[in-house]
Design an enzyme around this catalytic site. Sequence first.
Site, PDB file in Angstrom:
ATOM      1  N   GLY A 204      93.952  36.718  36.277  1.00 36.03           N
ATOM      2  CA  GLY A 204      95.232  36.771  35.577  1.00 36.03           C
ATOM      3  C   GLY A 204      95.965  35.451  35.684  1.00 36.03           C
ATOM      4  O   GLY A 204      95.702  34.655  36.583  1.00 36.03           O
ATOM      5  N   GLY A 207     101.205  34.040  38.657  1.00 38.02           N
ATOM      6  CA  GLY A 207     102.433  34.821  38.720  1.00 38.02           C
ATOM      7  C   GLY A 207     102.336  36.223  38.169  1.00 38.02           C
ATOM      8  O   GLY A 207     103.326  36.936  38.092  1.00 38.02           O
ATOM      9  N   GLY A 209     100.825  38.582  39.635  1.00 37.38           N
ATOM     10  CA  GLY A 209     100.828  39.543  40.729  1.00 37.38           C
ATOM     11  C   GLY A 209      99.472  39.787  41.358  1.00 37.38           C
ATOM     12  O   GLY A 209      99.237  40.850  41.918  1.00 37.38           O
ATOM     13  N   LYS A 210      98.583  38.791  41.317  1.00 35.71           N
ATOM     14  CA  LYS A 210      97.256  38.974  41.904  1.00 35.71           C
ATOM     15  C   LYS A 210      97.353  39.111  43.420  1.00 35.71           C
ATOM     16  O   LYS A 210      96.791  40.032  44.021  1.00 35.71           O
ATOM     17  CB  LYS A 210      96.349  37.790  41.542  1.00 35.71           C
ATOM     18  CG  LYS A 210      96.150  37.623  40.045  1.00 35.71           C
ATOM     19  CD  LYS A 210      95.218  36.479  39.723  1.00 35.71           C
ATOM     20  CE  LYS A 210      95.797  35.125  40.066  1.00 35.71           C
ATOM     21  NZ  LYS A 210      96.958  34.749  39.257  1.00 35.71           N
ATOM     22  N   THR A 211      98.066  38.179  44.037  1.00 39.09           N
ATOM     23  CA  THR A 211      98.220  38.221  45.481  1.00 39.09           C
ATOM     24  C   THR A 211      98.915  39.508  45.900  1.00 39.09           C
ATOM     25  O   THR A 211      98.513  40.186  46.851  1.00 39.09           O
ATOM     26  CB  THR A 211      99.014  36.994  45.944  1.00 39.09           C
ATOM     27  OG1 THR A 211      98.441  35.825  45.363  1.00 39.09           O
ATOM     28  CG2 THR A 211      98.988  36.864  47.444  1.00 39.09           C
ATOM     29  N   GLU A 427     120.006  21.486  16.125  1.00 35.11           N
ATOM     30  CA  GLU A 427     119.857  22.889  16.552  1.00 35.11           C
ATOM     31  C   GLU A 427     120.164  23.842  15.402  1.00 35.11           C
ATOM     32  O   GLU A 427     119.469  24.843  15.217  1.00 35.11           O
ATOM     33  CB  GLU A 427     120.748  23.187  17.760  1.00 35.11           C
ATOM     34  CG  GLU A 427     120.377  22.410  19.031  1.00 35.11           C
ATOM     35  CD  GLU A 427     118.915  22.561  19.429  1.00 35.11           C
ATOM     36  OE1 GLU A 427     118.320  23.625  19.159  1.00 35.11           O
ATOM     37  OE2 GLU A 427     118.360  21.605  20.002  1.00 35.11           O
ATOM     38  N   ASP A 502     109.555  18.456  19.962  1.00 35.41           N
ATOM     39  CA  ASP A 502     109.179  19.301  18.823  1.00 35.41           C
ATOM     40  C   ASP A 502     107.928  18.755  18.144  1.00 35.41           C
ATOM     41  O   ASP A 502     107.016  19.502  17.797  1.00 35.41           O
ATOM     42  CB  ASP A 502     110.309  19.321  17.782  1.00 35.41           C
ATOM     43  CG  ASP A 502     111.577  19.978  18.324  1.00 35.41           C
ATOM     44  OD1 ASP A 502     111.466  20.751  19.287  1.00 35.41           O
ATOM     45  OD2 ASP A 502     112.657  19.704  17.771  1.00 35.41           O
TER      46      ASP A 502
END
Length: 618
Positions: A204, A207, A209-211, A427, A502
């Site tokens: 995965g 971050g 959540g493997k650990t 913007e 961009d």
Amino acid sequence: MKSRNQSFIIYILLFIAIIAMVFFTVNQQSGAQEEIPINELATDIKNGDVEQIIEDDSRLEITYTNNDIKTSTKDPSTPLIDQLVALGVTPEELTSEGLIIDIQLPSPLLGLVSIASYILPFIILIGLFWFIFRQAQGSNNAAMSFGKSKARMFSGDHPTVTFEDVAGVDEAKEELQEVVEFLREPQKFIALGARIPKGVLLVGAPGTGKTLMAKAVSGEAGTPFFSISGSEFVEMFVGVGASRVRDLFEQAKRHSPAIVFVDEIDAVGRHRGAGLGGSHDEREQTLNQLLVEMDGFDTDTNVIIIAATNRPDILDPALLRPGRFDRRVVLDRPDIKGREEILDVHVKGKPVSPDVDLYDIARSTPGFVGADIENLVNEAAILAARRDKKVIEQSEFMEAIERVIAGPERKSRLINENEKKIIAYHEAGHAVVINALPEADTVQKVSIISRGEAGGYTMAFPEEDRVLKSRRQLMSDMIVLLGGRAAEEVAFNDITSGASNDLERVTKLARTMVMRLGMSEELGPMVYGKQEELVFLGREISEQRDYSEHIAEKIDASIQSLVQNAYDQAKSILSKYRSELDQIANKLLEVETLNADAFYEIFPTPVEKNGGIPEKVV
Ligand code: ADP
Ligand code: MG
Ligand code: ZN
């Protein structure tokens, strides 16, 4: 710490040695009085000029009747009297009234000092050698202990993490439930002759959540959990990584049933024989040892290896063979429902206002992984604390999302009026194009407050998560990205450097479309170029050309025409909605930030939206 202490001691010893040597030499030369030969002393005694002789070992201090003080040296082996007599001084002259010969007994302390001044430097030198020797031995010992695994063991008795703490990955949990059951009641499986998986590979993005998941498995099963990261295996000395693996597995077998968790296994498990790195041999040995250990497991060993990686594609095929890491559990980026569940896990135990809408937050965070969400909740809590609130409210969560995506606001950055105007148009250009394109997202916020690197930002979120992107959506992404630059040209007939990011993104996107996604009409549904990771440079991607010069020219032309086409479309949209562009830019100059409602009040969506997934911020 230890080695610092030792070098400190060495410095002290050196200091003492220098002081002692100085003392010794000074002592030798003490008394700057005139030194005379002993026969001259004899003559002076005969002449009756000498009043007193102080004999201190072989040194003589002579006081004359005229109060002169001179020194001399006698032969240390014979008494002074005998020497003087031998030089022709008569006993009468020696015992004459005016002469005092004073033999000083060496004072014990003085003797000690003089002995010390001889011996001390040697002692210190020996001490120095001893220390250096010991230090060398010390580092030798350290080298020995490198072979020991640094694995940290977490006992399963007091689980800190359970499946409850891992949200939004139900399929993965289901698959791992099997592993948990095996660890709890291995007999049940063995009795039926089932072959138990030896290794589970968690795959995965960082971050996801493997650990966390691996810890949860051990928490659920109540077994000891040995954790080590791949990069810890590979260290300094050749062969050490391999012996670490051995040690780790020995420990685990002793505590079985147990889980061995190898985090970031790609650090050891890369394709063997690939790359040119210096540590490459080492890696190969370590990997071989890992394979040997996994094969050496008996079915009744009850040790399960869980490994985690975000790069399964670069793992050595030998690792993925059945009987090794034969189970693969994928931890996807969470979808909107998953994000809401993860949010729920992380707001638990925190004072959150009842009007906080977790679904709304989840909707505003496409692409976020578990770690991002944890970070987001933490940022929101920090913001609430800084605002002296008792509970975290929706506004803190929304502000935190922007912080996580684009970095903290930099209100203090000095921008002159002219630049502010350009940023406002830039913007506004992005936002107007987003609103006018059927395939683009919905505008959530436009701001000219600088955040992180960006001068201003426009946020747009999709109404729902999507997995696939159509060619038209990708085209619309490019138009949106170029909307800022196009607005500058439309409004000022000049362009600025503000669009560099961009442009980079748009070029990359066009290149991907042509070369990887087969989306160019001229070049057809083909992949051009072989991408290969250069192992020895870590992340570097090298591209191997597998096409002709002729095709290369076509690729370049195709990319260029895609980008140019997108830019022309952006300009034509902005010309069409010129008055809306002006209004939004002016409003931005006035209030700096427009939320969705304020934006749509000025510019109601002119087309039917059918969704797109541009990047979150432009
Ligand atoms: P990885 O090892 O995949 O890089 P981690 O397991 O270290 O990711 O995740 C980092 C943090 O993110 C965890 O400590 C946890 O707080 C949070 N996290 C990640 N995924 C989840 C999830 N599915 N549910 C709850 N929290 C999560
Ligand atoms: Mg991890
Ligand atoms: Zn821009």
